[in-house]
Design a protein around this motif. Structure first.
Motif, PDB file in Angstrom:
ATOM      1  N   LEU A  51      51.030  52.382  65.170  1.00 32.85           N
ATOM      2  CA  LEU A  51      51.717  51.281  65.724  1.00 32.85           C
ATOM      3  C   LEU A  51      53.179  51.543  65.062  1.00 32.85           C
ATOM      4  O   LEU A  51      54.271  51.287  65.992  1.00 32.85           O
ATOM      5  N   ALA A  52      53.364  51.836  64.004  1.00 35.75           N
ATOM      6  CA  ALA A  52      54.574  51.859  63.309  1.00 35.75           C
ATOM      7  C   ALA A  52      55.568  52.854  63.784  1.00 35.75           C
ATOM      8  O   ALA A  52      56.608  52.841  63.948  1.00 35.75           O
ATOM      9  N   GLY A  73      51.448  41.100  71.813  1.00 35.55           N
ATOM     10  CA  GLY A  73      49.977  41.088  71.443  1.00 35.55           C
ATOM     11  C   GLY A  73      49.251  42.233  71.724  1.00 35.55           C
ATOM     12  O   GLY A  73      49.295  43.188  72.923  1.00 35.55           O
ATOM     13  N   LEU A  74      48.450  42.960  70.924  1.00 37.73           N
ATOM     14  CA  LEU A  74      47.683  43.873  70.810  1.00 37.73           C
ATOM     15  C   LEU A  74      46.277  43.714  70.294  1.00 37.73           C
ATOM     16  O   LEU A  74      46.043  42.742  69.670  1.00 37.73           O
ATOM     17  N   ASP A  75      45.294  44.589  70.861  1.00 39.34           N
ATOM     18  CA  ASP A  75      44.000  44.699  70.348  1.00 39.34           C
ATOM     19  C   ASP A  75      43.809  45.305  69.140  1.00 39.34           C
ATOM     20  O   ASP A  75      44.340  46.627  68.695  1.00 39.34           O
ATOM     21  N   ALA A  76      43.430  44.538  68.049  1.00 41.27           N
ATOM     22  CA  ALA A  76      43.314  44.878  66.653  1.00 41.27           C
ATOM     23  C   ALA A  76      42.498  46.046  66.433  1.00 41.27           C
ATOM     24  O   ALA A  76      42.765  46.855  65.551  1.00 41.27           O
ATOM     25  N   SER A  97      47.462  39.955  67.097  1.00 43.44           N
ATOM     26  CA  SER A  97      46.262  40.930  67.234  1.00 43.44           C
ATOM     27  C   SER A  97      44.948  40.148  67.439  1.00 43.44           C
ATOM     28  O   SER A  97      44.824  38.872  66.651  1.00 43.44           O
ATOM     29  N   SER A  98      44.383  40.761  68.114  1.00 39.16           N
ATOM     30  CA  SER A  98      42.984  40.059  68.227  1.00 39.16           C
ATOM     31  C   SER A  98      41.859  40.967  68.804  1.00 39.16           C
ATOM     32  O   SER A  98      42.340  42.060  69.333  1.00 39.16           O
ATOM     33  N   PRO A  99      40.655  41.285  68.507  1.00 39.38           N
ATOM     34  CA  PRO A  99      39.702  42.262  69.068  1.00 39.38           C
ATOM     35  C   PRO A  99      39.341  41.813  70.494  1.00 39.38           C
ATOM     36  O   PRO A  99      38.181  41.623  70.816  1.00 39.38           O
ATOM     37  N   VAL A 100      40.218  42.138  71.468  1.00 34.42           N
ATOM     38  CA  VAL A 100      39.903  41.925  72.948  1.00 34.42           C
ATOM     39  C   VAL A 100      39.533  42.937  73.496  1.00 34.42           C
ATOM     40  O   VAL A 100      38.767  42.944  74.363  1.00 34.42           O
ATOM     41  N   ASP A 102      40.710  45.194  75.789  1.00 37.60           N
ATOM     42  CA  ASP A 102      41.002  45.054  77.167  1.00 37.60           C
ATOM     43  C   ASP A 102      41.966  46.044  77.712  1.00 37.60           C
ATOM     44  O   ASP A 102      42.424  45.903  78.859  1.00 37.60           O
ATOM     45  N   ASP A 103      42.323  46.703  76.767  1.00 36.04           N
ATOM     46  CA  ASP A 103      43.220  47.857  77.349  1.00 36.04           C
ATOM     47  C   ASP A 103      44.892  47.708  77.751  1.00 36.04           C
ATOM     48  O   ASP A 103      45.291  48.215  78.786  1.00 36.04           O
ATOM     49  N   THR A 104      45.121  46.410  77.224  1.00 37.28           N
ATOM     50  CA  THR A 104      46.288  46.032  77.624  1.00 37.28           C
ATOM     51  C   THR A 104      47.325  45.751  76.387  1.00 37.28           C
ATOM     52  O   THR A 104      46.757  45.454  75.366  1.00 37.28           O
ATOM     53  N   VAL A 105      48.687  45.486  76.631  1.00 35.37           N
ATOM     54  CA  VAL A 105      49.355  44.930  75.438  1.00 35.37           C
ATOM     55  C   VAL A 105      50.183  43.707  76.359  1.00 35.37           C
ATOM     56  O   VAL A 105      50.625  44.079  77.362  1.00 35.37           O
ATOM     57  N   LEU A 106      50.479  42.680  75.463  1.00 32.16           N
ATOM     58  CA  LEU A 106      50.920  41.555  76.144  1.00 32.16           C
ATOM     59  C   LEU A 106      52.460  41.386  75.307  1.00 32.16           C
ATOM     60  O   LEU A 106      52.381  41.354  74.217  1.00 32.16           O
ATOM     61  N   VAL A 107      53.435  41.270  76.307  1.00 34.95           N
ATOM     62  CA  VAL A 107      54.699  41.304  75.647  1.00 34.95           C
ATOM     63  C   VAL A 107      55.451  39.914  76.111  1.00 34.95           C
ATOM     64  O   VAL A 107      55.316  39.577  77.356  1.00 34.95           O
TER      65      VAL A 107
END
Length: 156
Positions: A51-52, A73-76, A97-100, A102-107
Motif C-alpha cells: 500500500l505504501a 477505505g480498504l479491505d484490511a 480498513s475492515s475485513p470486507v 469486496d474487491d473495492t476501494v472507497l474514496v
C-alpha cells in the motif's frame, strides 16, 4: 464560471500502458458520465499489495480529477501493512480498513462524497484487467466488483 464550449476530456489510459507499468504507477479508469448511476465509479489496477508503494499514486491521480480526498477505505486482508493515515502531496488522507473482502476501494472527497472503485488484483493478466476495468466504468453497470472479476477471469 465554466466554459460550456470546451470539450470534456476523459483522459483514459491507452490499453498498451497496462503492459509496462511498475509498482507506484496508478492505473485508474473512471466513469466518464456525471450522473454516476453505475454500481462502481471506476477501477484501479495496483501492481503490488504494498500500500505504501501503490496508494500515493492513486490518490494523486484521483485528486487531479476529483479534487482533494479525505479518506480511503480498504479491505484490511488484501494489503500489506495498513497505516491509519498517509500524507500525499502535502495533504493528510485517513485510511479506514475492515475485513470486507469486496474487491473495492472507497474514496471520500469532502465529508460525504463517496466513490467506489473496483480493485483489480495485481497478478491479473493485462487482457483480463482491461476487461474488468472496462466493465467497471460502464455507465450502466449493475454488476458487483467480485462478479466482474469472476466474469472477466481476473480472479480474486
Amino acid at each position: 464560471m465554466s466554459d460550456s464550449h470546451s470539450p470534456h476530456m476523459t483522459r483514459l489510459l491507452p490499453d498498451a500502458v497496462h503492459q509496462a507499468v511498475r509498482p507506484g504507477t496508478a492505473v485508474v479508469r473512471l466513469e466518464t458520465t456525471h450522473d454516476r448511476q453505475g454500481m462502481l465509479d471506476g477501477a484501479w489496477w495496483p501492481r503490488s499489495r504494498d500500500l505504501a508503494a501503490e496508494l500515493p499514486a492513486l490518490i494523486t491521480a484521483l485528486t487531479e480529477y476529483l479534487g482533494p480526498l479525505t479518506r480511503v477505505g480498504l479491505d484490511a486482508d488484501a494489503w500489506e501493512e495498513l497505516p491509519t493515515r498517509m500524507t500525499v502531496d502535502g495533504r493528510v488522507v485517513h485510511i479506514d480498513s475492515s475485513p470486507v473482502g469486496d474487491d473495492t476501494v472507497l474514496v471520500t472527497r469532502g465529508e460525504h462524497d463517496l466513490f467506489s472503485l473496483l480493485v483489480v488484483p495485481p497478478h491479473t493478466a493485462p487482457d483480463a484487467a482491461r476487461a474488468a476495468m472496462a466493465e467497471a466504468v460502464r455507465a450502466d453497470n449493475v454488476t458487483q466488483a467480485t462478479q466482474i472479476l469472476i466474469d472477466t477471469g481476473s480472479g480474486t
